[in-house]
Design a protein around this motif. Structure first.
Motif, PDB file in Angstrom:
ATOM      1  N   PRO A   1      10.896 -40.718  28.216  1.00 59.89           N
ATOM      2  CA  PRO A   1      10.013 -39.620  28.093  1.00 59.89           C
ATOM      3  C   PRO A   1       9.770 -39.747  29.402  1.00 59.89           C
ATOM      4  O   PRO A   1       9.864 -38.354  30.094  1.00 59.89           O
ATOM      5  CB  PRO A   1       8.778 -40.701  26.838  1.00 59.89           C
ATOM      6  N   GLN A   2       9.359 -39.915  30.347  1.00 58.60           N
ATOM      7  CA  GLN A   2       9.378 -40.314  32.265  1.00 58.60           C
ATOM      8  C   GLN A   2      11.096 -38.463  32.561  1.00 58.60           C
ATOM      9  O   GLN A   2       9.960 -38.195  33.805  1.00 58.60           O
ATOM     10  CB  GLN A   2       9.316 -41.282  32.306  1.00 58.60           C
ATOM     11  N   ALA A   3      12.020 -39.346  31.414  1.00 47.84           N
ATOM     12  CA  ALA A   3      12.949 -38.339  32.470  1.00 47.84           C
ATOM     13  C   ALA A   3      13.586 -36.848  31.909  1.00 47.84           C
ATOM     14  O   ALA A   3      13.301 -36.362  31.766  1.00 47.84           O
ATOM     15  CB  ALA A   3      14.087 -39.042  32.597  1.00 47.84           C
ATOM     16  N   GLU A   4      12.360 -36.827  30.745  1.00 45.88           N
ATOM     17  CA  GLU A   4      12.097 -35.746  29.679  1.00 45.88           C
ATOM     18  C   GLU A   4      12.740 -34.042  30.693  1.00 45.88           C
ATOM     19  O   GLU A   4      13.052 -33.458  29.890  1.00 45.88           O
ATOM     20  CB  GLU A   4      11.159 -35.196  28.880  1.00 45.88           C
ATOM     21  N   ALA A   5      11.647 -34.241  31.920  1.00 43.89           N
ATOM     22  CA  ALA A   5      11.909 -32.607  32.663  1.00 43.89           C
ATOM     23  C   ALA A   5      14.216 -32.365  32.764  1.00 43.89           C
ATOM     24  O   ALA A   5      13.928 -31.318  33.189  1.00 43.89           O
ATOM     25  CB  ALA A   5      11.184 -32.521  33.750  1.00 43.89           C
ATOM     26  N   ARG A   6      14.802 -33.377  33.003  1.00 48.18           N
ATOM     27  CA  ARG A   6      15.316 -33.674  33.805  1.00 48.18           C
ATOM     28  C   ARG A   6      16.460 -34.115  32.301  1.00 48.18           C
ATOM     29  O   ARG A   6      17.645 -33.710  32.136  1.00 48.18           O
ATOM     30  CB  ARG A   6      15.756 -35.031  34.232  1.00 48.18           C
ATOM     31  N   ILE A   7      16.511 -34.311  30.676  1.00 50.99           N
ATOM     32  CA  ILE A   7      17.088 -34.218  29.556  1.00 50.99           C
ATOM     33  C   ILE A   7      17.098 -32.563  28.826  1.00 50.99           C
ATOM     34  O   ILE A   7      16.430 -32.230  28.580  1.00 50.99           O
ATOM     35  CB  ILE A   7      16.794 -35.220  29.430  1.00 50.99           C
ATOM     36  N   HIS A   8      18.822 -31.683  29.404  1.00 47.34           N
ATOM     37  CA  HIS A   8      18.231 -30.555  28.366  1.00 47.34           C
ATOM     38  C   HIS A   8      20.118 -30.638  28.018  1.00 47.34           C
ATOM     39  O   HIS A   8      21.058 -31.990  28.332  1.00 47.34           O
ATOM     40  CB  HIS A   8      18.965 -29.799  29.299  1.00 47.34           C
ATOM     41  N   THR A   9      20.393 -30.178  26.885  1.00 47.59           N
ATOM     42  CA  THR A   9      21.015 -29.881  25.922  1.00 47.59           C
ATOM     43  C   THR A   9      22.868 -28.827  26.903  1.00 47.59           C
ATOM     44  O   THR A   9      21.843 -27.958  27.904  1.00 47.59           O
ATOM     45  CB  THR A   9      21.469 -29.517  24.653  1.00 47.59           C
ATOM     46  N   LEU A  10      23.830 -29.252  26.621  1.00 47.92           N
ATOM     47  CA  LEU A  10      24.692 -27.860  27.324  1.00 47.92           C
ATOM     48  C   LEU A  10      24.492 -26.265  27.011  1.00 47.92           C
ATOM     49  O   LEU A  10      24.534 -25.960  27.917  1.00 47.92           O
ATOM     50  CB  LEU A  10      26.236 -29.036  26.762  1.00 47.92           C
ATOM     51  N   GLY A  11      23.883 -26.283  25.438  1.00 45.60           N
ATOM     52  CA  GLY A  11      23.575 -25.073  24.855  1.00 45.60           C
ATOM     53  C   GLY A  11      23.261 -24.434  25.786  1.00 45.60           C
ATOM     54  O   GLY A  11      22.427 -23.197  25.969  1.00 45.60           O
ATOM     55  N   GLU A  12      21.409 -25.084  25.747  1.00 47.12           N
ATOM     56  CA  GLU A  12      20.299 -25.043  26.866  1.00 47.12           C
ATOM     57  C   GLU A  12      21.025 -24.042  27.723  1.00 47.12           C
ATOM     58  O   GLU A  12      20.291 -23.498  28.297  1.00 47.12           O
ATOM     59  CB  GLU A  12      19.290 -25.783  27.128  1.00 47.12           C
TER      60      GLU A  12
ATOM     61  N   ILE B   1      23.330 -25.790  36.211  1.00 48.68           N
ATOM     62  CA  ILE B   1      23.542 -27.152  36.250  1.00 48.68           C
ATOM     63  C   ILE B   1      23.891 -28.137  37.924  1.00 48.68           C
ATOM     64  O   ILE B   1      23.680 -28.716  38.436  1.00 48.68           O
ATOM     65  CB  ILE B   1      24.884 -27.901  36.046  1.00 48.68           C
ATOM     66  N   ILE B   2      24.200 -27.301  39.026  1.00 47.48           N
ATOM     67  CA  ILE B   2      23.782 -27.161  40.618  1.00 47.48           C
ATOM     68  C   ILE B   2      22.230 -27.018  40.844  1.00 47.48           C
ATOM     69  O   ILE B   2      22.074 -27.665  41.830  1.00 47.48           O
ATOM     70  CB  ILE B   2      24.768 -26.104  41.178  1.00 47.48           C
ATOM     71  N   ALA B   3      21.535 -26.450  40.177  1.00 44.86           N
ATOM     72  CA  ALA B   3      20.064 -26.048  40.582  1.00 44.86           C
ATOM     73  C   ALA B   3      19.283 -26.791  39.956  1.00 44.86           C
ATOM     74  O   ALA B   3      18.209 -27.323  41.289  1.00 44.86           O
ATOM     75  CB  ALA B   3      19.529 -24.807  39.856  1.00 44.86           C
ATOM     76  N   PHE B   4      19.711 -28.074  39.293  1.00 45.96           N
ATOM     77  CA  PHE B   4      19.257 -28.997  39.346  1.00 45.96           C
ATOM     78  C   PHE B   4      19.614 -30.571  40.491  1.00 45.96           C
ATOM     79  O   PHE B   4      19.173 -31.547  40.557  1.00 45.96           O
ATOM     80  CB  PHE B   4      19.084 -30.613  38.024  1.00 45.96           C
ATOM     81  N   LEU B   5      20.382 -30.189  41.384  1.00 43.24           N
ATOM     82  CA  LEU B   5      20.957 -31.418  42.375  1.00 43.24           C
ATOM     83  C   LEU B   5      19.797 -30.530  43.591  1.00 43.24           C
ATOM     84  O   LEU B   5      18.880 -29.702  44.075  1.00 43.24           O
ATOM     85  CB  LEU B   5      22.390 -31.127  42.930  1.00 43.24           C
ATOM     86  N   PRO B   6      19.460 -32.129  43.970  1.00 43.06           N
ATOM     87  CA  PRO B   6      18.466 -32.082  45.262  1.00 43.06           C
ATOM     88  C   PRO B   6      19.126 -30.593  46.692  1.00 43.06           C
ATOM     89  O   PRO B   6      18.571 -30.658  47.114  1.00 43.06           O
ATOM     90  CB  PRO B   6      18.149 -33.837  46.076  1.00 43.06           C
ATOM     91  N   GLN B   7      20.951 -30.945  46.035  1.00 42.05           N
ATOM     92  CA  GLN B   7      21.698 -29.962  47.089  1.00 42.05           C
ATOM     93  C   GLN B   7      22.676 -29.934  47.028  1.00 42.05           C
ATOM     94  O   GLN B   7      23.169 -30.807  46.690  1.00 42.05           O
ATOM     95  CB  GLN B   7      20.291 -30.476  48.891  1.00 42.05           C
ATOM     96  N   VAL B   8      23.284 -29.132  47.368  1.00 39.07           N
ATOM     97  CA  VAL B   8      24.542 -29.044  47.471  1.00 39.07           C
ATOM     98  C   VAL B   8      25.485 -29.169  47.925  1.00 39.07           C
ATOM     99  O   VAL B   8      25.179 -28.805  49.206  1.00 39.07           O
ATOM    100  CB  VAL B   8      25.003 -26.991  46.935  1.00 39.07           C
TER     101      VAL B   8
END
Length: 279
Positions: free
Chosen positions: A100-111, A148-155
């Motif tokens: 649950p601590q990682a909920e904000a980082r868990i997504h589906t491909l469809g989402e 997907i790239i937006a989740f990375l700390p930097q490109v």
């Protein structure tokens, strides 16, 4: 700074998850984005290899899963990942309940692709559905890539001295000529119905597909997957094809004159869905 990690989360980590990871890894590499892409599962099939079907479809897509071994999603992997990309909503639900601590980082491909879509698990299905689902996964990845790239700390791009991606290779003249001849034959059949027996034309198409697959223009040429879809189209074509079927086959065969891209495979895969409705 450590290289960011994207974790693809599957059920057993033997089918969709490693295949999705390999597709995304290649996609990011082509854009010289320095990111680790790995996979893990929630069902505990540790050390199992990729399934035979996943290995076969990966080979069609010029990917190699032979070294893959499944592993369970652990707290360490979850903590290390910038994004946990689940193959479907059920898998995402399990991951969120366990971590649950990682909920904000868990997504589906469809989402992330902006689609209300989960790719079905093609376990124990024939190679045709596997190819179709693999191409759909690739299209969803392309649609989801900016998020997907937006989740990375930097490109992180490749170092300045890295070589740029190689241009698409040139198709062998023998393959180009065969595709051109067959496309011209199909064009003639659309303009003058009955001028050529379908059995003879179909044999010529099969020969052209086999020749094109034998003359693959480098690893980036997805002619193996494209040829498999062309054969599926032939199987769906009626014994007396109409002009719409002939025209669609002509256009598809003509693409063999150039290296096959993921867009070509995706386009033909999508068209197969409506193949039976062609007149």
């Amino acid at each position: 700074m450590n290289t960011p990690l994207i974790m693809i989360v599957g059920a057993a980590d033997t089918g969709r998850a490693p295949l999705t990871a390999a597709l995304l890894r290649r996609m990011l590499l082509q854009r010289t984005i320095d990111v680790r892409v790995e996979s893990a599962g929630v069902l505990g099939h540790d050390d199992d290899p990729a399934s035979p079907d996943a290995l076969a479809v990966a080979e069609h897509l010029s990917l190699d899963l032979s070294a893959h071994r499944a592993r369970s999603l652990s707290a360490d992997l979850v903590d290390a990942a910038s994004l946990l990309l689940a193959v479907d909503r059920g898998t995402a639900r399990v991951a969120r309940l366990r971590f649950p601590q990682a909920e904000a980082r868990i997504h589906t491909l469809g989402e992330l692709a902006g689609r209300d879509r989960d790719i079905p698990d093609p376990f124990k299905m024939q190679i045709g559905p596997w190819l179709i689902y693999a191409q759909e996964i690739e299209r969803l990845l392309q649609q989801a890539l900016p998020r997907i790239i937006a989740f990375l700390p930097q490109v992180l791009t490749a170092p300045p001295d890295s070589k740029p991606p190689a241009p698409l290779p040139v198709v062998a003249e023998e393959r180009r000529a065969a595709a051109e001849r067959t496309a011209q034959l199909l064009d003639l059949m659309t303009r003058i119905p009955g001028i050529v027996e379908w059995s003879a034309a179909r044999e010529q198409i099969e020969i052209t597909i086999a020749l094109a697959q034998a003359r693959q223009a480098g690893a980036s040429d997805l002619v193996a997957a494209y040829g498999a879809l062309l054969r599926a189209a032939l199987a769906l074509t009626p014994p007396v094809p109409g002009t719409a079927h002939l025209a669609a086959l002509r256009d598809a065969i003509a693409r063999l004159e150039q290296p096959i891209t993921s867009e070509d495979v995706g386009s033909l895969s999508a068209r197969l869905g409506a193949w039976s409705t062609l007149a």
